[in-house]
Design a protein around this motif. Structure first.
Motif, PDB file in Angstrom:
ATOM      1  N   LYS A 122      -6.563  -1.147  -2.766  1.00 16.40           N
ATOM      2  CA  LYS A 122      -7.087  -1.454  -4.117  1.00 16.40           C
ATOM      3  C   LYS A 122      -7.076  -0.299  -4.964  1.00 16.40           C
ATOM      4  N   LYS A 123      -6.771   1.205  -4.485  1.00 15.67           N
ATOM      5  CA  LYS A 123      -6.894   2.252  -5.088  1.00 15.67           C
ATOM      6  C   LYS A 123      -5.680   3.172  -4.318  1.00 15.67           C
ATOM      7  N   VAL A 124      -4.765   3.462  -5.649  1.00 14.83           N
ATOM      8  CA  VAL A 124      -3.687   4.309  -5.115  1.00 14.83           C
ATOM      9  C   VAL A 124      -3.469   5.227  -6.242  1.00 14.83           C
ATOM     10  N   LEU A 125      -2.621   6.503  -5.707  1.00 15.45           N
ATOM     11  CA  LEU A 125      -2.290   7.581  -6.694  1.00 15.45           C
ATOM     12  C   LEU A 125      -0.888   7.332  -6.963  1.00 15.45           C
ATOM     13  N   PHE A 126      -0.704   7.707  -8.281  1.00  8.54           N
ATOM     14  CA  PHE A 126       0.850   7.557  -8.900  1.00  8.54           C
ATOM     15  C   PHE A 126       1.159   8.836  -9.127  1.00  8.54           C
ATOM     16  N   LEU A 127       2.400   9.262  -8.834  1.00  7.08           N
ATOM     17  CA  LEU A 127       3.064  10.482  -8.987  1.00  7.08           C
ATOM     18  C   LEU A 127       4.474   9.978  -9.595  1.00  7.08           C
ATOM     19  N   ASN A 145      -2.237  -6.013 -11.721  1.00  2.79           N
ATOM     20  CA  ASN A 145      -2.250  -6.962 -10.358  1.00  2.79           C
ATOM     21  C   ASN A 145      -3.585  -6.618  -9.523  1.00  2.79           C
ATOM     22  N   ASP A 146      -4.672  -5.950 -10.457  1.00  2.00           N
ATOM     23  CA  ASP A 146      -5.891  -5.812  -9.915  1.00  2.00           C
ATOM     24  C   ASP A 146      -5.808  -4.726  -8.837  1.00  2.00           C
ATOM     25  N   ILE A 147      -4.998  -3.547  -9.166  1.00  2.00           N
ATOM     26  CA  ILE A 147      -4.925  -2.371  -8.323  1.00  2.00           C
ATOM     27  C   ILE A 147      -5.357  -1.321  -9.233  1.00  2.00           C
ATOM     28  N   GLU A 148      -6.233  -0.380  -8.585  1.00  2.45           N
ATOM     29  CA  GLU A 148      -6.420   0.689  -9.576  1.00  2.45           C
ATOM     30  C   GLU A 148      -5.704   1.860  -9.457  1.00  2.45           C
ATOM     31  N   VAL A 149      -5.075   2.593 -10.371  1.00  2.00           N
ATOM     32  CA  VAL A 149      -4.179   3.491 -10.187  1.00  2.00           C
ATOM     33  C   VAL A 149      -4.372   4.893 -10.651  1.00  2.00           C
ATOM     34  N   LEU A 150      -4.651   5.639  -9.841  1.00  2.00           N
ATOM     35  CA  LEU A 150      -4.945   7.198 -10.552  1.00  2.00           C
ATOM     36  C   LEU A 150      -3.811   7.916 -10.873  1.00  2.00           C
ATOM     37  N   SER A 184      -0.367  18.744  -1.705  1.00  2.39           N
ATOM     38  CA  SER A 184      -1.958  19.359  -2.061  1.00  2.39           C
ATOM     39  C   SER A 184      -2.401  18.452  -3.012  1.00  2.39           C
ATOM     40  N   ILE A 185      -1.660  18.010  -4.111  1.00  2.00           N
ATOM     41  CA  ILE A 185      -2.063  16.986  -5.038  1.00  2.00           C
ATOM     42  C   ILE A 185      -2.460  15.882  -4.350  1.00  2.00           C
ATOM     43  N   ILE A 186      -1.698  15.191  -3.486  1.00  2.00           N
ATOM     44  CA  ILE A 186      -2.137  13.917  -2.849  1.00  2.00           C
ATOM     45  C   ILE A 186      -3.233  14.113  -2.062  1.00  2.00           C
ATOM     46  N   GLU A 187      -3.502  15.243  -1.318  1.00  2.00           N
ATOM     47  CA  GLU A 187      -4.661  15.417  -0.290  1.00  2.00           C
ATOM     48  C   GLU A 187      -6.011  15.380  -1.475  1.00  2.00           C
ATOM     49  N   LYS A 188      -5.820  15.938  -2.570  1.00  2.00           N
ATOM     50  CA  LYS A 188      -6.988  15.900  -3.619  1.00  2.00           C
ATOM     51  C   LYS A 188      -7.301  14.546  -4.147  1.00  2.00           C
ATOM     52  N   ALA A 189      -6.258  13.842  -4.341  1.00  2.00           N
ATOM     53  CA  ALA A 189      -6.428  12.352  -4.639  1.00  2.00           C
ATOM     54  C   ALA A 189      -7.334  11.597  -3.589  1.00  2.00           C
ATOM     55  N   GLY A 193     -10.707   8.808  -3.562  1.00  2.00           N
ATOM     56  CA  GLY A 193     -10.862   7.671  -2.927  1.00  2.00           C
ATOM     57  C   GLY A 193      -9.300   6.786  -2.922  1.00  2.00           C
ATOM     58  N   ALA A 194      -8.323   7.528  -3.248  1.00  2.00           N
ATOM     59  CA  ALA A 194      -7.145   7.045  -3.023  1.00  2.00           C
ATOM     60  C   ALA A 194      -6.747   6.595  -1.602  1.00  2.00           C
ATOM     61  N   GLU A 195      -6.352   5.451  -1.428  1.00  2.00           N
ATOM     62  CA  GLU A 195      -6.111   4.659  -0.193  1.00  2.00           C
ATOM     63  C   GLU A 195      -4.339   4.869  -0.072  1.00  2.00           C
ATOM     64  N   GLY A 196      -3.628   5.156  -1.241  1.00  2.00           N
ATOM     65  CA  GLY A 196      -2.115   5.345  -0.741  1.00  2.00           C
ATOM     66  C   GLY A 196      -1.665   6.176  -2.043  1.00  2.00           C
ATOM     67  N   VAL A 197      -0.421   6.683  -1.970  1.00  2.00           N
ATOM     68  CA  VAL A 197       0.410   7.197  -2.782  1.00  2.00           C
ATOM     69  C   VAL A 197       1.646   6.538  -3.264  1.00  2.00           C
ATOM     70  N   ILE A 198       1.869   6.103  -4.594  1.00  2.00           N
ATOM     71  CA  ILE A 198       3.100   5.650  -5.187  1.00  2.00           C
ATOM     72  C   ILE A 198       4.029   6.975  -5.357  1.00  2.00           C
ATOM     73  N   LEU A 199       5.188   6.945  -4.802  1.00  2.00           N
ATOM     74  CA  LEU A 199       6.120   8.055  -5.089  1.00  2.00           C
ATOM     75  C   LEU A 199       6.851   7.390  -6.187  1.00  2.00           C
ATOM     76  N   GLY A 200       6.224   7.487  -7.285  1.00  2.00           N
ATOM     77  CA  GLY A 200       6.820   6.995  -8.660  1.00  2.00           C
ATOM     78  C   GLY A 200       7.830   7.728  -9.240  1.00  2.00           C
TER      79      GLY A 200
END
Length: 235
Positions: A122-127, A145-150, A184-189, A193-200
């Motif tokens: 439900k909660k992911v980081l976008f880079l 799509n009911d997903i929180e994006v950081l 390091s940016i992903i680790e901070k996210a 509460g980020a549950e995943g990371v989008i390699l955008g």
């Protein structure tokens, strides 16, 4: 067997390094599907990345849209029944391009949202590039799509991630210190509460791998390629 498959066009060159990943992934997946060396009816149009970057800096996105429309029409004349942009950032002008075409452009954000749902997150980081992090043409479509994006909020972080993409990854350079910075940016996210990371950015998978992290990694190059395969195979 080609008569049973839909023809797909790839608009690449942004960069050609990630375009190779698309081409390879799509061909390999179709080979695997048939269990032999059957290749898909796949066409590739390579944009001039230097010209695209110049138009980005000059804020001439209408000119980029014009390049994409011309490329799509060229692929369509060659037999492609649908196309995809082999990068995230060109989707900034997706609507402008799609309205000029009478065949579909397969959207990278739609495919990514489906994969996130499959993982139940439900909660992911976008880079990505600064354009895709500062604007919402990718993230909003995922959030719908009911997903929180950081996304990173610090402008210095945004600028450095963009620099790594433009000055290093688009040239095929993977510099260890830059990789450490991205991780390091992903680790901070994760702390947010980020549950995943989008390699955008479709170059980030050249640097960041699932084994580098202990959260879900959404490789938009592979996800988008898989969406292309599904189109080719009528899945």
């Amino acid at each position: 067997m080609n008569d049973k498959m839909n023809s797909l066009g790839l608009i690449g060159g942004t960069s050609w390094h990630s375009t190779i990943e698309y081409y390879s992934a799509i061909n390999q997946s179709v080979n695997d599907h048939y269990g032999n060396n059957t290749n898909p009816p796949l066409l590739v149009y390579t944009l001039n990345q230097a010209e695209v970057h110049r138009f980005q800096i000059e804020n001439k996105w209408d000119s980029i849209a014009h390049m994409l429309v011309n490329a799509a029409h060229s692929l369509n004349r060659g037999g492609a029944m649908a196309v995809l942009f082999c990068a995230n950032t060109p989707h900034k002008v997706y609507d402008l391009v799609q309205e000029k075409l009478d065949f579909p452009v397969i959207h990278i954000a739609d495919a990514t949202a489906k994969e996130i749902h499959k993982k139940g997150l439900k909660k992911v980081l976008f880079l990505g590039t600064k354009y895709s992090m500062e604007e919402t043409f990718i993230t909003k479509r995922i959030e719908d799509n009911d997903i929180e994006v950081l996304v990173p909020e610090d402008q210095m972080v945004i600028d450095e991630l963009h620099r790594i993409i433009i000055e290093e990854l688009t040239y095929g350079k993977v510099i260890p210190s830059s990789k450490d910075y991205v991780i390091s940016i992903i680790e901070k996210a994760k702390e947010q509460g980020a549950e995943g990371v989008i390699l955008g950015c479709t170059e980030f998978p050249l640097m960041i791998f699932p084994e580098d992290l202990d959260i879900a990694v959404f490789n938009t190059t592979k996800i988008h390629s898989d969406a292309g395969v599904n189109y080719i195979l009528n899945k």
